[in-house]
Each structure stands twice: as C-alpha cells, then as structure tokens.
Design an enzyme around this catalytic site. Structure first.
Site, PDB file in Angstrom:
ATOM      1  N   HIS A  54       0.861  -1.189   0.000  1.00 20.96           N
ATOM      2  CA  HIS A  54       0.000   0.000   0.000  1.00 20.96           C
ATOM      3  C   HIS A  54       0.894   1.236   0.000  1.00 20.96           C
ATOM      4  CE1 HIS A  54      -3.917  -1.836   1.834  1.00 20.96           C
ATOM      5  NE2 HIS A  54      -3.373  -2.641   0.943  1.00 20.96           N
ATOM      6  N   GLU A  56       0.904   3.850   1.868  1.00 19.50           N
ATOM      7  CA  GLU A  56       1.367   4.253   3.194  1.00 19.50           C
ATOM      8  C   GLU A  56       2.541   3.400   3.667  1.00 19.50           C
ATOM      9  OE1 GLU A  56      -1.793   3.558   2.216  1.00 19.50           O
ATOM     10  OE2 GLU A  56      -3.223   4.291   3.692  1.00 19.50           O
ATOM     11  N   CYS A  84      -6.309   1.936   5.957  1.00 22.26           N
ATOM     12  CA  CYS A  84      -6.940   0.649   6.287  1.00 22.26           C
ATOM     13  C   CYS A  84      -6.384   0.155   7.625  1.00 22.26           C
ATOM     14  CB  CYS A  84      -6.654  -0.361   5.174  1.00 22.26           C
ATOM     15  SG  CYS A  84      -4.940  -0.932   5.143  1.00 22.26           S
ATOM     16  N   CYS A  87      -2.462  -0.392   7.432  1.00 22.37           N
ATOM     17  CA  CYS A  87      -1.706   0.859   7.373  1.00 22.37           C
ATOM     18  C   CYS A  87      -1.830   1.639   8.677  1.00 22.37           C
ATOM     19  CB  CYS A  87      -2.169   1.688   6.182  1.00 22.37           C
ATOM     20  SG  CYS A  87      -1.743   0.908   4.602  1.00 22.37           S
TER      21      CYS A  87
END
Length: 168
Positions: A54, A56, A84, A87
């Site tokens: 992801h 992040e 999410c 993260c």
C-alpha cells in the site's frame, strides 16, 4: 495549516496518479518532517502481487530508511484515502504524529469510518487525524478509476459474448 495541508495533499494526489497510470488503485502517500517531503509512494499491489504494498506502507519504509530509525515521531503522513487496518497499524508502530487524509473509506477506513485505531488510547501511541483535505479530488480519482474498470470489464464480457455468438 489548511493551505499547507492542501499543498502536501496535492503531492499525494500526484503519487495517486502515478498508481493510476500503472493500473493500480490510485492512492498516494507523502511523509513530511519539518516541512520537507522525506518520502512518497503509491499503491503497487497489482504490479507486485503483494497485499502489503500500500502507498502508506511503502512511504513509511522509505521514510524510516531515510531518517535511519523506525520512529517517525515528528512525521506527518498525507494520504489520499483513509488508512486501512494494516496501514493504521504501521502508522501507530512507526509513531507518526499526524495523519491527513482526503477521501473517507467506509469499507476499510480505520481513521474514523469503521473505527479509529489511530486515536485508540489502548495503544501506546495515538496520531492526530485530519480528514477531508481535498476530499472531492481524492474521491473523484477513485470513483473514475473504478467506473472505468467496470466499463472495461463490461466491454470485455460483451466482446467475449459476441465472439461466442459468431462462432456458433
């Protein structure tokens, strides 16, 4: 602070556009310390076929490497979509001071939508959360991406069905 947040969110949006150009979900992240961008990234899950790539996570990894520590206590994370659970966990563990996000995520958001892991005082660290910065632009990027993806799938199915009819 609003103008500063918007300026850095624009950089996160540019990262999101890089993801979109690679047929990735357009999410971008930028990490700032003392007014300087120290890391930036975008989603790479499709390219890497790795669930944890992801925006992040990739930006946090880059920032930790750059500062030479897993502690990012003075950092601000700008991300186009609400983090999410994974993260949010990485944000907590890396001690990021402040998280600024654009679009809310009602299906997986853990910075206020489904729950707020970032402000849960049962953890040993909490992050300040600012939501809705350039929300419309961030939301539109995602909406357009998924609308186009659905249209492509429909066209593909239609083409396959036409081919089957022609062969029969």
């Amino acid at each position: 602070m609003k103008n500063i947040d918007e300026n850095f969110m624009k950089l996160a949006i540019e990262e999101a556009k890089k993801a979109e150009a690679k047929n990735e979900v357009p999410i971008g992240a930028v990490i700032v310390i003392d007014g300087e961008v120290i890391a930036s990234s975008h989603n790479l899950r499709e390219l890497t076929q790795n669930a944890v790539t992801h925006a992040e996570i990739l930006a946090i990894q880059e920032a930790c490497k750059k500062v030479g520590s897993w502690r990012l206590e003075d950092a601000i994370l700008y991300v186009t979509l609400e983090p999410c659970p994974m993260c949010s966990g990485a944000i907590i563990l890396s001690r990021i001071k402040r998280v600024v996000y654009g679009a809310s995520d009602p299906k997986a958001g853990c910075a206020g939508s489904l729950m707020n892991l970032l402000n849960d005082n049962r953890f040993n660290h909490q992050s300040e959360v600012v939501s809705g910065v350039l929300e419309e632009e961030c939301s539109e990027l995602l909406s357009t991406f998924f609308r186009n993806l659905r249209m492509e799938k429909r066209e593909k199915r239609k083409s396959i069905n036409n081919q089957k009819e022609t062969n029969n």
